[in-house]
Design a protein around this motif. Structure first.
Motif, PDB file in Angstrom:
ATOM      1  N   ILE A  15       0.754  -1.018   0.103  1.00  0.00           N
ATOM      2  CA  ILE A  15      -0.118   0.119   0.064  1.00  0.00           C
ATOM      3  C   ILE A  15       0.931   1.089  -0.179  1.00  0.00           C
ATOM      4  CG2 ILE A  15      -2.151  -0.929   0.960  1.00  0.00           C
ATOM      5  CD1 ILE A  15      -1.241  -0.077   3.896  1.00  0.00           C
ATOM      6  N   TYR A  17       2.816   4.902   0.058  1.00  0.00           N
ATOM      7  CA  TYR A  17       2.412   6.105   0.914  1.00  0.00           C
ATOM      8  C   TYR A  17       1.565   7.219  -0.036  1.00  0.00           C
ATOM      9  CZ  TYR A  17       5.457   4.490   4.588  1.00  0.00           C
ATOM     10  OH  TYR A  17       6.130   3.533   5.633  1.00  0.00           O
ATOM     11  N   HIS A  26       5.771   2.805  -8.331  1.00  0.00           N
ATOM     12  CA  HIS A  26       4.666   2.432  -7.651  1.00  0.00           C
ATOM     13  C   HIS A  26       3.815   1.599  -8.863  1.00  0.00           C
ATOM     14  CE1 HIS A  26       5.066   6.167  -5.405  1.00  0.00           C
ATOM     15  NE2 HIS A  26       5.045   5.143  -4.339  1.00  0.00           N
ATOM     16  N   ASP A  54      -1.173   3.644   2.192  1.00  0.00           N
ATOM     17  CA  ASP A  54      -0.750   3.982   3.521  1.00  0.00           C
ATOM     18  C   ASP A  54      -0.526   5.297   4.059  1.00  0.00           C
ATOM     19  OD1 ASP A  54       0.711   3.440   5.873  1.00  0.00           O
ATOM     20  OD2 ASP A  54       2.514   2.411   4.850  1.00  0.00           O
ATOM     21  N   GLY A 269       8.897  -4.227  -3.329  1.00  0.00           N
ATOM     22  CA  GLY A 269       9.992  -3.716  -3.657  1.00  0.00           C
ATOM     23  C   GLY A 269      11.101  -4.099  -2.692  1.00  0.00           C
ATOM     24  N   ASP A 271      13.389  -2.759  -0.991  1.00  0.00           N
ATOM     25  CA  ASP A 271      13.748  -1.908   0.028  1.00  0.00           C
ATOM     26  C   ASP A 271      12.699  -2.375   1.235  1.00  0.00           C
ATOM     27  OD1 ASP A 271      11.661  -0.892  -1.687  1.00  0.00           O
ATOM     28  OD2 ASP A 271      11.452   0.939  -0.654  1.00  0.00           O
ATOM     29  N   TRP A 300      14.828  -2.032  -8.416  1.00  0.00           N
ATOM     30  CA  TRP A 300      14.683  -0.663  -8.429  1.00  0.00           C
ATOM     31  C   TRP A 300      14.794   0.029  -9.812  1.00  0.00           C
ATOM     32  CZ3 TRP A 300      14.294   3.600  -4.528  1.00  0.00           C
ATOM     33  CH2 TRP A 300      13.303   3.266  -3.638  1.00  0.00           C
ATOM     34  N   TRP A 301      14.206   0.664 -10.361  1.00  0.00           N
ATOM     35  CA  TRP A 301      14.210   1.333 -11.613  1.00  0.00           C
ATOM     36  C   TRP A 301      15.303   2.619 -11.436  1.00  0.00           C
ATOM     37  CZ3 TRP A 301      12.947  -0.303 -16.418  1.00  0.00           C
ATOM     38  CH2 TRP A 301      12.018  -1.387 -16.586  1.00  0.00           C
TER      39      TRP A 301
HETATM   40  O1  ME8 Z   1       6.978   1.462   1.289  1.00  0.00           O
HETATM   41  N1  ME8 Z   1      11.936   1.496  -8.943  1.00  0.00           N
HETATM   42  O2  ME8 Z   1       5.303   2.747   0.442  1.00  0.00           O
HETATM   43  P1  ME8 Z   1       6.229   3.808  -0.895  1.00  0.00           P
HETATM   44  C1  ME8 Z   1      10.767   0.429  -8.256  1.00  0.00           C
HETATM   45  N2  ME8 Z   1       3.975   2.380   2.459  1.00  0.00           N
HETATM   46  N3  ME8 Z   1      10.227   0.430  -7.303  1.00  0.00           N
HETATM   47  C2  ME8 Z   1      10.168   1.576  -6.464  1.00  0.00           C
HETATM   48  C3  ME8 Z   1      10.893   2.548  -6.510  1.00  0.00           C
HETATM   49  C4  ME8 Z   1      11.917   2.838  -8.166  1.00  0.00           C
HETATM   50  N4  ME8 Z   1      12.587   3.539  -8.388  1.00  0.00           N
HETATM   51  N5  ME8 Z   1      10.817   3.379  -5.990  1.00  0.00           N
HETATM   52  C5  ME8 Z   1       9.968   3.089  -5.070  1.00  0.00           C
HETATM   53  C6  ME8 Z   1       5.867   1.979   1.158  1.00  0.00           C
HETATM   54  N6  ME8 Z   1       9.538   1.658  -5.404  1.00  0.00           N
HETATM   55  C7  ME8 Z   1       5.307   1.671   2.254  1.00  0.00           C
HETATM   56  C8  ME8 Z   1       4.431   0.098   2.016  1.00  0.00           C
HETATM   57  S1  ME8 Z   1       3.096  -2.294   2.437  1.00  0.00           S
HETATM   58  C9  ME8 Z   1       2.472  -2.870   3.806  1.00  0.00           C
HETATM   59  C10 ME8 Z   1       3.626  -0.474   2.891  1.00  0.00           C
HETATM   60  C11 ME8 Z   1       8.683   0.741  -4.655  1.00  0.00           C
HETATM   61  O3  ME8 Z   1       5.056   4.539  -1.462  1.00  0.00           O
HETATM   62  C12 ME8 Z   1       9.242   0.697  -3.377  1.00  0.00           C
HETATM   63  O4  ME8 Z   1      10.124  -0.481  -3.496  1.00  0.00           O
HETATM   64  O5  ME8 Z   1       7.312   4.315  -0.240  1.00  0.00           O
HETATM   65  C13 ME8 Z   1       7.992  -0.030  -2.608  1.00  0.00           C
HETATM   66  O6  ME8 Z   1       7.632  -1.492  -2.797  1.00  0.00           O
HETATM   67  C14 ME8 Z   1       6.727   0.548  -3.502  1.00  0.00           C
HETATM   68  O7  ME8 Z   1       7.311   1.534  -4.287  1.00  0.00           O
HETATM   69  C15 ME8 Z   1       5.968   1.466  -2.435  1.00  0.00           C
HETATM   70  O8  ME8 Z   1       6.562   2.532  -1.812  1.00  0.00           O
END
Ligand code: ME8
Length: 522
Positions: A15, A17, A26, A54, A269, A271, A300-301
């Motif tokens: 979920i 942020y 995302h 989230d 992801g 992280d 990650w991209w």
């Molecule tokens: O972590 N390349 O939310 P978020 C690939 N709320 N994936 C990427 C990326 C990139 N450059 N940058 C971000 C959260 N992501 C929490 C999750 S779940 C119970 C709670 C991906 O909005 C990152 O790896 O910060 C993550 O999986 C997703 O975006 C959400 O990130």
């Protein structure tokens, strides 16, 4: 004997942020989850696909502060951008959960209360480091190693010192290690599984699961202490069961929990693997609930060779995604995301490589095969698919490529090997284009004695392209229906059991006219 009912398939994304608008990262997880959901629906499974937002925590509070608005206002402002992007990308989620919804908040309280009741939560005090961007507690050793900066965004770590509630994470660590060792595919890819396992074996600490409201007022109340809110990760992780309803804590949501839990796969992801692979299973064990079957962490991209950044101007935001979709089509964007890199590895988004992938695979190979097949059937057989009456030896090569694609598909999807899955269809397309070069229908068409041979060749081409399209359905969500329409299959069932084998195309079917579905891009 009829096949046993396939197991339901429950797939989730993180979920997201809502401190900002969505970006390529995302969309990557959500697109991958959508492709899995679509694939398993076509494979006849009862699918549940959950995504959401989230909305609590310090990160939200700070972003709202900067804008001079309340956190809930910021959430209400940004959550619709996520919903809108998923609609734009034709994402087929069955539910969208927001952590500020009562259904979520009530269940978080109930879940935490069960942990309080069973003695898994105790009062203590915490003094240590916190990564506010990641919403993550950082040990002294790790903080030192990271030079007291976030490992993810390099912002300074913040010293926290307060009385809080702790969850007995350490108590469940041995069981978790056992589970990970006994279930090699529980965490994927395996390189990341090994990282988690070795970090776990080095020893962990109990987990702070609350924050004092004087420090963070924005969250769900601890049910046993109105002065504290629940740690945002405990709040967030439980969305995966909250969206179904948790019968063991007293509420049943139309039996969805019984039907879909445990999740087949949590896509995330890299992280946020630790939260999902350690905190989440331990919470579930403490609540006596089954663990998800798999947690898959993707890479990650970067963008044009560098980390994405708004200042560098290489950030792929919602607007850029819109532009790409307007230029190429939204399903071509999805195709590139899954085709360009191995799921699980990092990758680079590159506009030139995007164009080349499109031209090579979609315009010159798939699009060209469809249009030349339809045009030849139009010219040589008045647009009607002929019956394959004469045996043509070279057909075996095309059928072998088709069978290879069909046979490999389930395992590749089980492994989230999206690029190899796509490769199966592209190999079939290449084999068919080659078949056309070798059998030369355009020459045969000049010789009346070759009509039967020509008929078999044209049937083979049409059937091969139809099959390649059937397997590309989960990804090319607009182009495949349009192309199947050209083959007069628009109203036919397209599930794999009905349409996923060789020989489904009926001779006598009127096809065409050819459509420029994949125009070349310069
Ligand atoms: O972590 N390349 O939310 P978020 C690939 N709320 N994936 C990427 C990326 C990139 N450059 N940058 C971000 C959260 N992501 C929490 C999750 S779940 C119970 C709670 C991906 O909005 C990152 O790896 O910060 C993550 O999986 C997703 O975006 C959400 O990130």
């Amino acid at each position: 004997m009829p096949d046993p009912m396939p197991e339901p398939f429950y797939v989730t994304t993180p979920i997201y942020y809502v401190n900002d608008q969505p970006h390529i990262g995302h969309s990557y997880t959500t697109v991958a989850a959508d492709v899995l959901a679509r694939y398993h629906r076509l494979a006849g499974r009862d699918v549940r696909f959950l995504t959401g937002t989230d909305e609590h925590g310090i990160k939200m509070c700070k972003a709202a502060d900067e804008k001079g608005i309340a956190p809930n206002e910021l959430a209400d402002l940004n959550a619709p951008h996520f919903k809108a992007l998923w609609e734009k990308l034709d994402i087929t989620n069955d539910d969208f959960i927001r952590t500020t919804e009562p259904r979520h908040e009530n269940r978080v309280s109930a879940l935490v209360q069960t942990l309080v009741d069973s003695g898994e939560i105790y009062r203590g005090s915490y003094e240590g480091w916190y990564d506010e961007g990641q919403e993550e507690y950082v040990t002294e050793t790790a903080a030192k190693e990271q030079d007291f900066k976030s490992a993810i965004n390099a912002k300074p770590l913040v010293k926290y010192s307060e009385d809080t509630w702790f969850f007995r994470l350490t108590k469940f660590a041995p069981r978790l290690i056992e589970h990970i060792e006994a279930n090699p595919t529980f965490i994927q890819p395996s390189s990341r599984r090994n990282e988690v396992l070795s970090k776990l074996k080095m020893g962990i600490e109990d987990l702070c699961i609350s924050r004092n409201k004087t420090k963070l007022p924005w969250g769900i109340d601890m049910p046993n202490d109105p002065d504290h809110v629940v740690y945002v990760w405990i709040d967030a992780l439980s969305n995966y069961i909250n969206a179904l309803g948790i019968p063991s804590i007293g509420d049943d949501h139309d039996g969805e929990f019984a039907q879909y839990w445990p999740a087949s796969i949590h896509l995330i992801g890299k992280d946020i693997l630790w939260f999902h692979a350690v905190y989440w299973p331990c919470i579930l064990m403490a609540a006596d609930l089954p663990l998800p079957k798999q947690i898959y962490a993707h890479g990650w991209w970067t963008s044009e060779g560098q980390k994405m950044s708004k200042t560098l101007g290489n950030f792929i935001s919602c607007d850029q995604i819109d532009e790409i979709c307007a230029d190429y089509g939204r399903d071509v964007y999805k195709y590139y995301l899954l085709r360009a890199i191995t799921f699980g590895s990092d990758g680079d988004f590159n506009a030139e490589q995007f164009r080349q992938t499109y031209n090579t695979e979609l315009a010159n190979s798939l699009g060209n095969l469809l249009s030349r097949t339809v045009k030849m059937i139009g010219k040589y057989f008045d647009g009607v698919v002929p019956a394959p009456t004469e045996e043509v030896a070279e057909v075996a090569d095309v059928q072998a490529a088709a069978q290879a694609m069909i046979d490999a598909a389930p395992e590749l999807m089980d492994k989230c090997a999206f690029n190899k899955y796509i490769q199966g269809s592209i190999d079939l397309v290449h084999a068919t284009n080659q078949f056309i070069e070798i059998t030369a229908p355009f020459t045969l068409a000049k010789d009346d004695t070759q009509r039967e041979r020509l008929a078999t060749i044209m049937y083979t081409c049409a059937e091969a392209v139809r099959l390649a399209l059937v397997y590309l359905q989960p990804i090319l969500t607009d182009k495949v229906p349009a192309a199947l329409e050209v083959l007069a299959q628009g109203d036919a069932p397209t599930d794999f059991a009905t349409a996923g084998q060789w020989g489904v195309l009926q001779s006598g079917t009127a096809v065409g006219p050819a459509q420029p579905l994949f125009p070349r891009k310069s």
